[in-house]
Design a protein around this motif. Structure first.
Motif, PDB file in Angstrom:
ATOM      1  N   LEU A 112      21.110   5.209   8.254  1.00  0.00           N
ATOM      2  CA  LEU A 112      21.207   6.044   7.053  1.00  0.00           C
ATOM      3  C   LEU A 112      22.080   7.244   7.383  1.00  0.00           C
ATOM      4  CD1 LEU A 112      20.224   6.838   4.183  1.00  0.00           C
ATOM      5  CD2 LEU A 112      18.321   8.025   5.308  1.00  0.00           C
ATOM      6  N   ILE A 113      23.142   7.431   6.609  1.00  0.00           N
ATOM      7  CA  ILE A 113      24.064   8.557   6.792  1.00  0.00           C
ATOM      8  C   ILE A 113      23.793   9.564   5.683  1.00  0.00           C
ATOM      9  CG2 ILE A 113      26.483   9.253   6.900  1.00  0.00           C
ATOM     10  CD1 ILE A 113      25.682   7.347   9.146  1.00  0.00           C
ATOM     11  N   LEU A 116      17.332   3.362  10.675  1.00  0.00           N
ATOM     12  CA  LEU A 116      16.248   2.923   9.796  1.00  0.00           C
ATOM     13  C   LEU A 116      15.233   2.139  10.613  1.00  0.00           C
ATOM     14  CD1 LEU A 116      18.180   1.863   6.585  1.00  0.00           C
ATOM     15  CD2 LEU A 116      16.981   3.989   7.043  1.00  0.00           C
ATOM     16  N   GLY A 117      13.977   2.419  10.403  1.00  0.00           N
ATOM     17  CA  GLY A 117      12.916   1.786  11.157  1.00  0.00           C
ATOM     18  C   GLY A 117      12.495   2.606  12.361  1.00  0.00           C
ATOM     19  N   GLN A 171      17.854   9.851  15.850  1.00  0.00           N
ATOM     20  CA  GLN A 171      18.842  10.458  14.966  1.00  0.00           C
ATOM     21  C   GLN A 171      20.020  10.994  15.770  1.00  0.00           C
ATOM     22  OE1 GLN A 171      16.805  13.524  12.791  1.00  0.00           O
ATOM     23  NE2 GLN A 171      15.678  12.068  11.521  1.00  0.00           N
ATOM     24  N   GLY A 172      21.106  11.169  15.055  1.00  0.00           N
ATOM     25  CA  GLY A 172      22.282  11.806  15.637  1.00  0.00           C
ATOM     26  C   GLY A 172      22.890  12.755  14.629  1.00  0.00           C
ATOM     27  N   LEU A 173      23.339  13.912  15.087  1.00  0.00           N
ATOM     28  CA  LEU A 173      23.929  14.919  14.210  1.00  0.00           C
ATOM     29  C   LEU A 173      25.344  15.189  14.686  1.00  0.00           C
ATOM     30  CD1 LEU A 173      22.867  16.594  11.831  1.00  0.00           C
ATOM     31  CD2 LEU A 173      22.343  18.423  13.435  1.00  0.00           C
ATOM     32  N   SER A 224      21.567   7.789  21.477  1.00  0.00           N
ATOM     33  CA  SER A 224      20.125   8.054  21.474  1.00  0.00           C
ATOM     34  C   SER A 224      19.349   6.740  21.590  1.00  0.00           C
ATOM     35  CB  SER A 224      19.750   8.792  20.191  1.00  0.00           C
ATOM     36  OG  SER A 224      18.365   8.912  20.065  1.00  0.00           O
ATOM     37  N   LEU A 225      19.774   5.718  20.850  1.00  0.00           N
ATOM     38  CA  LEU A 225      19.099   4.426  20.908  1.00  0.00           C
ATOM     39  C   LEU A 225      19.291   3.774  22.274  1.00  0.00           C
ATOM     40  CD1 LEU A 225      17.497   2.167  19.551  1.00  0.00           C
ATOM     41  CD2 LEU A 225      19.669   1.238  18.729  1.00  0.00           C
TER      42      LEU A 225
END
Length: 126
Positions: free
Chosen positions: A21-22, A35-36, A41-43, A57-58
């Motif tokens: 999701l962006i 999602l899920g 998250q990444g900023l 991050s993942l």
């Protein structure tokens, strides 16, 4: 309930795909959320930068974790209508009731045939 964990020793790692999701943030930055996994998250200042950060991050998270596939056998549930199947097979009035149904259907068919013939006559008159 039967539960099985499938794990394989594959030498080539399959590629995994994830939906991201962006979102544009009020401060002008972009936030990418896996999602899920809402805590992944990444900023960034751009969409590409945010996606790259969520990917990193993942990857960091998966270094200390693993993904397994669970197979769960669904419980066998009897169709609720099956308890009524054949309930009138020994009823002496069942054949008589079927006769009434057949006669009623013949009456309805005759009425519909008469109706359609009337429509054809009216259409020909126009």
């Amino acid at each position: 309930m039967n539960l099985a964990v499938k794990s394989t020793s594959i030498t080539t790692v399959p590629k995994l795909t994830y939906d991201v999701l962006i979102e544009n943030q009020p401060d002008g930055t972009i936030k990418a959320t896996l999602l899920g996994l809402p805590d992944c998250q990444g900023l960034g200042n751009t969409e590409t930068e945010a996606i790259k950060k969520v990917s990193q991050s993942l990857q960091t998270r998966l270094e200390t974790a693993k993904i397994v596939t669970l197979e769960i056998e669904a419980p066998k549930v009897e169709n609720p209508w099956m308890k009524f199947a054949g309930m009138f097979k020994d009823d002496p009035q069942f054949d008589e009731m079927l006769g009434y149904i057949e006669e009623y259907r013949r009456e309805l068919d005759a009425q519909m045939e008469e109706y359609y013939q009337q429509l054809d006559v009216e259409n020909e008159a126009k």
